[in-house]
Design a protein around this motif. Structure first.
Motif, PDB file in Angstrom:
ATOM      1  N   ARG A  51      35.671  34.926  23.486  1.00 55.19           N
ATOM      2  CA  ARG A  51      34.680  35.863  24.013  1.00 55.19           C
ATOM      3  C   ARG A  51      35.404  36.805  24.954  1.00 55.19           C
ATOM      4  N   GLU A  52      35.339  38.103  24.670  1.00 50.12           N
ATOM      5  CA  GLU A  52      36.048  39.071  25.508  1.00 50.12           C
ATOM      6  C   GLU A  52      35.241  39.366  26.769  1.00 50.12           C
ATOM      7  N   LEU A  53      35.911  39.230  27.914  1.00 51.66           N
ATOM      8  CA  LEU A  53      35.307  39.498  29.214  1.00 51.66           C
ATOM      9  C   LEU A  53      36.274  40.321  30.048  1.00 51.66           C
ATOM     10  N   ALA A  54      35.767  40.948  31.091  1.00 48.36           N
ATOM     11  CA  ALA A  54      36.660  41.549  32.075  1.00 48.36           C
ATOM     12  C   ALA A  54      37.440  40.431  32.768  1.00 48.36           C
ATOM     13  N   PRO A  55      38.744  40.620  33.018  1.00 49.75           N
ATOM     14  CA  PRO A  55      39.523  39.566  33.674  1.00 49.75           C
ATOM     15  C   PRO A  55      38.896  39.073  34.973  1.00 49.75           C
ATOM     16  N   GLU A  56      38.169  39.952  35.664  1.00 44.96           N
ATOM     17  CA  GLU A  56      37.555  39.583  36.938  1.00 44.96           C
ATOM     18  C   GLU A  56      36.410  38.592  36.771  1.00 44.96           C
ATOM     19  N   ALA A  57      35.874  38.465  35.564  1.00 45.43           N
ATOM     20  CA  ALA A  57      34.699  37.610  35.355  1.00 45.43           C
ATOM     21  C   ALA A  57      35.032  36.274  34.711  1.00 45.43           C
ATOM     22  N   SER A  61      39.687  29.897  30.094  1.00 48.79           N
ATOM     23  CA  SER A  61      39.810  31.348  30.036  1.00 48.79           C
ATOM     24  C   SER A  61      41.123  31.794  30.646  1.00 48.79           C
ATOM     25  N   PHE A  62      41.622  32.918  30.177  1.00 45.09           N
ATOM     26  CA  PHE A  62      42.795  33.535  30.779  1.00 45.09           C
ATOM     27  C   PHE A  62      42.422  34.126  32.140  1.00 45.09           C
ATOM     28  N   VAL A  63      43.305  33.938  33.109  1.00 40.50           N
ATOM     29  CA  VAL A  63      43.151  34.530  34.433  1.00 40.50           C
ATOM     30  C   VAL A  63      44.503  35.103  34.850  1.00 40.50           C
ATOM     31  N   ILE A  64      44.490  36.005  35.836  1.00 42.98           N
ATOM     32  CA  ILE A  64      45.725  36.674  36.223  1.00 42.98           C
ATOM     33  C   ILE A  64      45.903  36.705  37.735  1.00 42.98           C
ATOM     34  N   ASP A  65      47.169  36.692  38.150  1.00 42.71           N
ATOM     35  CA  ASP A  65      47.576  36.913  39.535  1.00 42.71           C
ATOM     36  C   ASP A  65      48.667  37.967  39.530  1.00 42.71           C
ATOM     37  N   TYR A  66      48.564  38.930  40.429  1.00 42.23           N
ATOM     38  CA  TYR A  66      49.621  39.927  40.581  1.00 42.23           C
ATOM     39  C   TYR A  66      50.527  39.527  41.738  1.00 42.23           C
ATOM     40  N   PRO A  68      39.427  51.074  37.292  1.00 45.23           N
ATOM     41  CA  PRO A  68      38.775  51.214  38.596  1.00 45.23           C
ATOM     42  C   PRO A  68      39.325  50.236  39.628  1.00 45.23           C
ATOM     43  N   ALA A  69      39.138  50.557  40.888  1.00 46.92           N
ATOM     44  CA  ALA A  69      39.648  49.728  41.980  1.00 46.92           C
ATOM     45  C   ALA A  69      38.981  48.366  42.023  1.00 46.92           C
ATOM     46  N   ARG A  70      37.798  48.227  41.437  1.00 46.05           N
ATOM     47  CA  ARG A  70      37.121  46.930  41.425  1.00 46.05           C
ATOM     48  C   ARG A  70      37.806  45.944  40.483  1.00 46.05           C
ATOM     49  N   SER A  71      38.657  46.426  39.592  1.00 43.35           N
ATOM     50  CA  SER A  71      39.377  45.533  38.685  1.00 43.35           C
ATOM     51  C   SER A  71      40.626  44.997  39.373  1.00 43.35           C
ATOM     52  N   HIS A  72      41.086  43.815  38.959  1.00 42.12           N
ATOM     53  CA  HIS A  72      42.311  43.253  39.518  1.00 42.12           C
ATOM     54  C   HIS A  72      43.502  44.183  39.268  1.00 42.12           C
ATOM     55  N   PHE A  73      43.606  44.688  38.050  1.00 39.57           N
ATOM     56  CA  PHE A  73      44.731  45.561  37.704  1.00 39.57           C
ATOM     57  C   PHE A  73      44.692  46.836  38.534  1.00 39.57           C
ATOM     58  N   GLU A  77      39.225  51.529  31.365  1.00 35.83           N
ATOM     59  CA  GLU A  77      39.284  50.070  31.494  1.00 35.83           C
ATOM     60  C   GLU A  77      40.489  49.440  30.801  1.00 35.83           C
ATOM     61  N   GLU A  78      40.905  49.962  29.644  1.00 38.94           N
ATOM     62  CA  GLU A  78      41.897  49.284  28.815  1.00 38.94           C
ATOM     63  C   GLU A  78      43.256  49.972  28.871  1.00 38.94           C
ATOM     64  N   GLN A  79      44.314  49.148  28.785  1.00 38.20           N
ATOM     65  CA  GLN A  79      45.665  49.704  28.758  1.00 38.20           C
ATOM     66  C   GLN A  79      45.881  50.587  27.533  1.00 38.20           C
ATOM     67  N   ALA A  80      45.308  50.215  26.407  1.00 36.36           N
ATOM     68  CA  ALA A  80      45.481  51.020  25.191  1.00 36.36           C
ATOM     69  C   ALA A  80      44.899  52.410  25.382  1.00 36.36           C
ATOM     70  N   THR A  81      43.734  52.498  26.001  1.00 41.65           N
ATOM     71  CA  THR A  81      43.109  53.800  26.254  1.00 41.65           C
ATOM     72  C   THR A  81      43.962  54.610  27.217  1.00 41.65           C
ATOM     73  N   ALA A  82      44.442  53.951  28.278  1.00 36.74           N
ATOM     74  CA  ALA A  82      45.263  54.661  29.263  1.00 36.74           C
ATOM     75  C   ALA A  82      46.517  55.230  28.609  1.00 36.74           C
ATOM     76  N   MET A  83      47.168  54.445  27.751  1.00 38.97           N
ATOM     77  CA  MET A  83      48.398  54.938  27.124  1.00 38.97           C
ATOM     78  C   MET A  83      48.122  56.050  26.118  1.00 38.97           C
ATOM     79  N   ALA A  84      46.976  56.018  25.467  1.00 40.08           N
ATOM     80  CA  ALA A  84      46.626  57.134  24.574  1.00 40.08           C
ATOM     81  C   ALA A  84      46.499  58.427  25.370  1.00 40.08           C
TER      82      ALA A  84
END
Length: 339
Positions: A127-133, A146-151, A200-205, A227-234
């Motif tokens: 199930r695809e979710l925002a990493p923050e959720a 679920s996958f989670v991230i730390d910077y 957005p700043a509300r996202s972890h990334f 929201e997505e890296q793919a969109t940003a790189m396009a």
């Protein structure tokens, strides 16, 4: 009396969160579907579980009583599931995992293909979710793991009820329009005059990158929030600005984008989170091992992982809650609708 496990789960979430809208969001259903199912639960037990307070609903004393028992029932169901899996001659289980785009495309295909060959009884649904959720969804029982991230510059606080297994460590790179940075590496400060494309700043990334830029002495001029890296790189490929990209995100790079090493060491650790009381569940560990192996095959091994946070409070998801809406408990039972 016939008590439905899904309806008890909805009742538990309503008791925890206070509104049908919030319960529906946590369970990834529509508010109307949850409302209908709770109304059916009330008919199943033959007594009032809810009462209207203006445009909202509130649990009656009997509703609270049943919600408290629902917590025990659902915990027992989870333990029984684990016991049956452990008692079987081979592992057979259905696991629901939370993912986001780069891990879904970069790690899961190989991991799940390998898992299906070695343990065909373990079925993984995603199930695809925002990493923050994702951590909250595991904690609340909506997901098994679920996958989670730390910077490296923005570690997350952690919940005592969750454990995690480190899967991979990714580096971050500058993604710039082709030819924009002729050097082999670049510092963030050298990108200060470029327009930026960020989540957005509300996202972890988004928050982690803004912190890194501030540490480098500037506030990025963000022309485009996506929201997505793919969109940003396009958008980078179209010459609209620069962004940062992770190792797994590199697979999504379109033509026209140069990837340049950063002068600053900026990394993120990818882990799989699961509830502490499911840590002995064999099927979960098989999924963890398969994904960890897939990461190692891509050179993203976990041996250089960030240290685990020492705090133990739940990670507050920076994504704002949806606007409040009326929470009527509908009379007719209806079909559950996924969000």
């Amino acid at each position: 009396m016939d008590l439905s496990i899904p309806r008890l789960r909805m009742l538990r979430e309503l008791h925890r969160r206070g509104t049908i809208t919030a319960a529906a969001t946590a369970l990834h259903y529509t508010a109307s579907a949850v409302s209908q199912q709770l109304a059916q639960l009330e008919r199943d037990v033959g007594t009032r579980l809810f009462e209207r307070r203006g445009r909202r609903v509130q649990l009656t004393d009997l509703g609270v009583l049943l919600a408290e028992h629902a917590e025990e029932i659902l915990t027992s169901v989870e333990r029984a599931t684990q016991a049956l899996e452990e008692a079987g001659e081979s592992v057979a289980a259905k696991i629901t995992a939370g993912v986001w785009a780069s891990v879904a495309s970069g790690l899961l295909p190989g991991a799940l293909t390998s898992l299906a060959r070695s343990h065909p009884g373990v079925v993984v649904r995603t199930r695809e979710l925002a990493p923050e959720a994702t951590a909250a969804a595991v904690r609340d029982g909506a997901l098994d793991l679920s996958f989670v991230i730390d910077y490296s510059n923005y570690p997350m606080t952690w919940d005592r009820g969750l454990e995690r297994a480190v899967i991979a460590v990714e580096r971050l790179y500058a993604a710039v329009p082709a030819g924009a940075v002729p050097a082999a590496s670049v510092t963030l400060a050298e990108l200060a005059e470029h327009p930026w494309i960020l989540s957005p700043a509300r996202s972890h990334f988004g928050h982690a990158v803004r912190l890194a830029c501030q540490s480098a002495g500037f506030t990025p001029r963000i022309d485009h929030e996506v929201e997505e890296q793919a969109t940003a790189m396009a958008m980078v490929a179209a010459g609209l600005g620069v962004t940062l990209v992770t190792d797994l995100g590199l697979a999504l790079r379109p033509p026209g984008v140069d990837v340049v090493a950063l002068g600053e060491a900026l990394t993120r650790t990818v882990s799989l989170a699961y509830r502490t009381n499911t840590a002995r569940r064999a099927a979960l560990m098989l999924v963890v091992d398969a994904v960890r192996t897939a990461a190692a095959e891509k050179g993203l091994g976990a041996d250089t992982a960030l240290p685990a946070p020492t705090t133990a409070e739940p990670d507050p998801a920076p994504v704002p809650d949806p606007a409040p809406s009326p929470d009527p408990v509908a009379a007719p039972a209806g079909r559950l609708g996924l969000r």
